[in-house]
Scaffold this motif. Structure first.
Motif, PDB file in Angstrom:
ATOM      1  N   LYS A  89       0.723  -1.387   0.084  1.00  9.89           N
ATOM      2  CA  LYS A  89      -0.096  -0.056  -0.139  1.00  9.89           C
ATOM      3  C   LYS A  89       0.693   1.344  -0.217  1.00  9.89           C
ATOM      4  O   LYS A  89       2.236   1.124   0.599  1.00  9.89           O
ATOM      5  CB  LYS A  89      -1.247   0.446   1.212  1.00  9.89           C
ATOM      6  CG  LYS A  89      -0.342  -0.402   2.862  1.00  9.89           C
ATOM      7  CD  LYS A  89      -1.368  -0.018   4.072  1.00  9.89           C
ATOM      8  CE  LYS A  89      -0.377  -0.183   5.080  1.00  9.89           C
ATOM      9  NZ  LYS A  89      -1.255  -0.694   6.031  1.00  9.89           N
ATOM     10  N   GLU A  90       0.077   2.428  -0.255  1.00 10.72           N
ATOM     11  CA  GLU A  90       1.033   3.538  -0.247  1.00 10.72           C
ATOM     12  C   GLU A  90       2.611   3.745   1.367  1.00 10.72           C
ATOM     13  O   GLU A  90       1.495   3.825   2.150  1.00 10.72           O
ATOM     14  CB  GLU A  90       0.290   4.704  -0.319  1.00 10.72           C
ATOM     15  CG  GLU A  90       0.856   6.191  -0.288  1.00 10.72           C
ATOM     16  CD  GLU A  90       1.688   6.250  -2.486  1.00 10.72           C
ATOM     17  OE1 GLU A  90       2.787   6.344  -1.686  1.00 10.72           O
ATOM     18  OE2 GLU A  90       1.075   5.355  -2.418  1.00 10.72           O
ATOM     19  N   GLY A  91       3.170   3.678   0.345  1.00 10.20           N
ATOM     20  CA  GLY A  91       4.068   3.873   1.364  1.00 10.20           C
ATOM     21  C   GLY A  91       5.146   3.016   2.158  1.00 10.20           C
ATOM     22  O   GLY A  91       5.372   2.758   3.297  1.00 10.20           O
ATOM     23  N   TYR A  92       4.568   1.342   2.154  1.00  9.58           N
ATOM     24  CA  TYR A  92       4.959   0.787   2.767  1.00  9.58           C
ATOM     25  C   TYR A  92       5.633  -0.684   1.812  1.00  9.58           C
ATOM     26  O   TYR A  92       5.048  -0.983   0.494  1.00  9.58           O
ATOM     27  CB  TYR A  92       4.011  -0.323   3.028  1.00  9.58           C
ATOM     28  CG  TYR A  92       3.968  -0.279   4.720  1.00  9.58           C
ATOM     29  CD1 TYR A  92       3.699  -0.401   5.511  1.00  9.58           C
ATOM     30  CD2 TYR A  92       3.018   1.375   4.672  1.00  9.58           C
ATOM     31  CE1 TYR A  92       3.728   0.036   6.826  1.00  9.58           C
ATOM     32  CE2 TYR A  92       2.335   2.040   5.417  1.00  9.58           C
ATOM     33  CZ  TYR A  92       2.658   1.535   7.018  1.00  9.58           C
ATOM     34  OH  TYR A  92       3.058   2.160   8.124  1.00  9.58           O
ATOM     35  N   VAL A  93       6.329  -1.487   1.554  1.00  9.78           N
ATOM     36  CA  VAL A  93       7.071  -2.512   0.229  1.00  9.78           C
ATOM     37  C   VAL A  93       6.045  -4.048   0.898  1.00  9.78           C
ATOM     38  O   VAL A  93       5.870  -4.032   2.244  1.00  9.78           O
ATOM     39  CB  VAL A  93       8.586  -2.568   0.584  1.00  9.78           C
ATOM     40  CG1 VAL A  93       8.982  -3.094   1.770  1.00  9.78           C
ATOM     41  CG2 VAL A  93       8.005  -3.855  -1.047  1.00  9.78           C
ATOM     42  N   ASP A  94       5.715  -4.794   0.048  1.00  4.91           N
ATOM     43  CA  ASP A  94       5.225  -6.099   0.822  1.00  4.91           C
ATOM     44  C   ASP A  94       6.300  -7.103   0.571  1.00  4.91           C
ATOM     45  O   ASP A  94       6.796  -7.457   0.520  1.00  4.91           O
ATOM     46  CB  ASP A  94       4.337  -6.451  -0.446  1.00  4.91           C
ATOM     47  CG  ASP A  94       3.385  -8.079  -0.433  1.00  4.91           C
ATOM     48  OD1 ASP A  94       3.966  -8.536   1.094  1.00  4.91           O
ATOM     49  OD2 ASP A  94       2.623  -8.493  -0.682  1.00  4.91           O
ATOM     50  N   ILE A  95       6.024  -6.284   2.223  1.00  4.70           N
ATOM     51  CA  ILE A  95       7.368  -7.382   3.228  1.00  4.70           C
ATOM     52  C   ILE A  95       7.013  -8.614   3.488  1.00  4.70           C
ATOM     53  O   ILE A  95       8.484  -9.776   3.063  1.00  4.70           O
ATOM     54  CB  ILE A  95       7.113  -6.513   4.447  1.00  4.70           C
ATOM     55  CG1 ILE A  95       8.819  -7.626   5.235  1.00  4.70           C
ATOM     56  CG2 ILE A  95       6.286  -7.439   5.748  1.00  4.70           C
ATOM     57  CD1 ILE A  95      10.011  -5.999   5.373  1.00  4.70           C
ATOM     58  N   LYS A  96       6.623  -9.514   3.206  1.00  6.38           N
ATOM     59  CA  LYS A  96       6.278 -10.696   3.012  1.00  6.38           C
ATOM     60  C   LYS A  96       6.521 -11.049   1.521  1.00  6.38           C
ATOM     61  O   LYS A  96       6.915 -13.031   1.493  1.00  6.38           O
ATOM     62  CB  LYS A  96       4.988 -11.141   3.048  1.00  6.38           C
ATOM     63  CG  LYS A  96       4.047 -11.123   4.429  1.00  6.38           C
ATOM     64  CD  LYS A  96       3.126 -11.896   4.345  1.00  6.38           C
ATOM     65  CE  LYS A  96       2.494 -11.804   6.677  1.00  6.38           C
ATOM     66  NZ  LYS A  96       0.652 -11.769   6.566  1.00  6.38           N
ATOM     67  N   ARG A  97       7.274 -10.840   0.544  1.00  3.17           N
ATOM     68  CA  ARG A  97       7.182 -11.113  -0.748  1.00  3.17           C
ATOM     69  C   ARG A  97       8.415 -10.588  -1.395  1.00  3.17           C
ATOM     70  O   ARG A  97       8.534 -11.069  -1.764  1.00  3.17           O
ATOM     71  CB  ARG A  97       6.550 -10.275  -2.623  1.00  3.17           C
ATOM     72  CG  ARG A  97       4.486 -11.118  -2.054  1.00  3.17           C
ATOM     73  CD  ARG A  97       3.790 -10.697  -2.770  1.00  3.17           C
ATOM     74  NE  ARG A  97       3.941 -11.105  -4.467  1.00  3.17           N
ATOM     75  CZ  ARG A  97       3.794 -10.317  -4.790  1.00  3.17           C
ATOM     76  NH1 ARG A  97       1.895  -9.210  -4.428  1.00  3.17           N
ATOM     77  NH2 ARG A  97       3.525 -10.498  -6.190  1.00  3.17           N
ATOM     78  N   CYS A  98       9.495  -9.184  -0.243  1.00  3.64           N
ATOM     79  CA  CYS A  98      10.071  -8.534  -1.002  1.00  3.64           C
ATOM     80  C   CYS A  98      11.602  -9.249  -0.196  1.00  3.64           C
ATOM     81  O   CYS A  98      12.171  -8.341  -0.605  1.00  3.64           O
ATOM     82  CB  CYS A  98       9.855  -7.581  -0.886  1.00  3.64           C
ATOM     83  SG  CYS A  98       9.050  -7.581  -3.063  1.00  3.64           S
ATOM     84  N   GLN A  99      11.220  -9.998   1.336  1.00  5.00           N
ATOM     85  CA  GLN A  99      12.212  -9.582   2.274  1.00  5.00           C
ATOM     86  C   GLN A  99      13.227 -10.686   2.000  1.00  5.00           C
ATOM     87  O   GLN A  99      12.806 -11.593   1.654  1.00  5.00           O
ATOM     88  CB  GLN A  99      11.674 -10.145   3.643  1.00  5.00           C
ATOM     89  CG  GLN A  99      12.969  -9.393   5.177  1.00  5.00           C
ATOM     90  CD  GLN A  99      11.982  -9.932   6.559  1.00  5.00           C
ATOM     91  OE1 GLN A  99      11.017 -10.694   6.429  1.00  5.00           O
ATOM     92  NE2 GLN A  99      13.110  -9.514   6.800  1.00  5.00           N
ATOM     93  N   TRP A 100      13.832 -10.147   2.048  1.00  5.96           N
ATOM     94  CA  TRP A 100      15.735 -10.511   1.516  1.00  5.96           C
ATOM     95  C   TRP A 100      15.758 -12.003   2.767  1.00  5.96           C
ATOM     96  O   TRP A 100      15.772 -11.737   3.849  1.00  5.96           O
ATOM     97  CB  TRP A 100      16.201 -10.092   2.084  1.00  5.96           C
ATOM     98  CG  TRP A 100      17.621 -10.435   1.541  1.00  5.96           C
ATOM     99  CD1 TRP A 100      18.836 -11.633   0.515  1.00  5.96           C
ATOM    100  CD2 TRP A 100      18.912 -10.805   2.413  1.00  5.96           C
ATOM    101  NE1 TRP A 100      19.577 -11.532   0.940  1.00  5.96           N
ATOM    102  CE2 TRP A 100      20.411 -10.458   1.533  1.00  5.96           C
ATOM    103  CE3 TRP A 100      19.628  -9.496   3.309  1.00  5.96           C
ATOM    104  CZ2 TRP A 100      21.420 -10.587   1.872  1.00  5.96           C
ATOM    105  CZ3 TRP A 100      21.159  -8.984   3.492  1.00  5.96           C
ATOM    106  CH2 TRP A 100      22.009  -9.707   1.970  1.00  5.96           C
ATOM    107  N   GLU A 101      15.441 -13.135   1.874  1.00  7.28           N
ATOM    108  CA  GLU A 101      15.978 -14.372   3.024  1.00  7.28           C
ATOM    109  C   GLU A 101      17.128 -14.634   2.963  1.00  7.28           C
ATOM    110  O   GLU A 101      18.015 -14.816   1.829  1.00  7.28           O
ATOM    111  CB  GLU A 101      14.833 -15.354   2.424  1.00  7.28           C
ATOM    112  CG  GLU A 101      13.139 -15.428   2.927  1.00  7.28           C
ATOM    113  CD  GLU A 101      12.796 -14.737   3.466  1.00  7.28           C
ATOM    114  OE1 GLU A 101      13.412 -15.849   4.685  1.00  7.28           O
ATOM    115  OE2 GLU A 101      12.363 -14.526   4.056  1.00  7.28           O
ATOM    116  N   ILE A 102      17.739 -15.080   4.405  1.00  7.77           N
ATOM    117  CA  ILE A 102      19.239 -15.641   4.482  1.00  7.77           C
ATOM    118  C   ILE A 102      19.517 -16.693   4.695  1.00  7.77           C
ATOM    119  O   ILE A 102      18.552 -16.913   5.735  1.00  7.77           O
ATOM    120  CB  ILE A 102      20.045 -14.171   4.834  1.00  7.77           C
ATOM    121  CG1 ILE A 102      19.837 -12.950   4.796  1.00  7.77           C
ATOM    122  CG2 ILE A 102      21.408 -14.881   5.508  1.00  7.77           C
ATOM    123  CD1 ILE A 102      19.775 -12.286   5.692  1.00  7.77           C
TER     124      ILE A 102
END
Length: 102
Positions: A89-102
């Motif tokens: 949504k405005e001002g937020y990245v989709d953290i579930k889809r875009c978070q860097w998995e290490i």
């Protein structure tokens, strides 16, 4: 004894930021954990606020735990979208889809 914010610590944080792949994001807390300072997410945020003075790093790929972008930094959203990151949504990245998995 608390460690003082010095160039070695700054470059340690920035070296982790430099590893974040295009289209992915990492959180301040995630970076703090990766350098062994899990309680220092704010320290990472402070380093991000001055990262431009230490060279060219993809610090636009660092967001808060909910995926919120830096308020007032409109270029961050443009850079992330240009790399293929998905906005939730405005001002937020989709953290579930875009978070860097290490």
């Amino acid at each position: 004894m608390a460690r003082i914010l010095d160039d070695a610590l700054i470059y340690e944080i920035l070296s982790v930021v430099d590893e974040i792949p295009e289209g992915k994001v990492a959180t301040y807390g995630q970076i703090a954990r990766l350098i062994g300072r899990e309680r220092n997410a704010r320290l990472v945020g402070r380093v991000m606020s001055m990262a431009e003075f230490y060279g060219s790093y993809p610090y636009h790929r660092v967001v808060n735990h909910a995926g919120r972008l830096v308020p007032g930094w409109t270029e961050q959203k443009e850079l992330l979208i240009g790399e293929g990151a998905v906005m939730k949504k405005e001002g937020y990245v989709d953290i579930k889809r875009c978070q860097w998995e290490i």
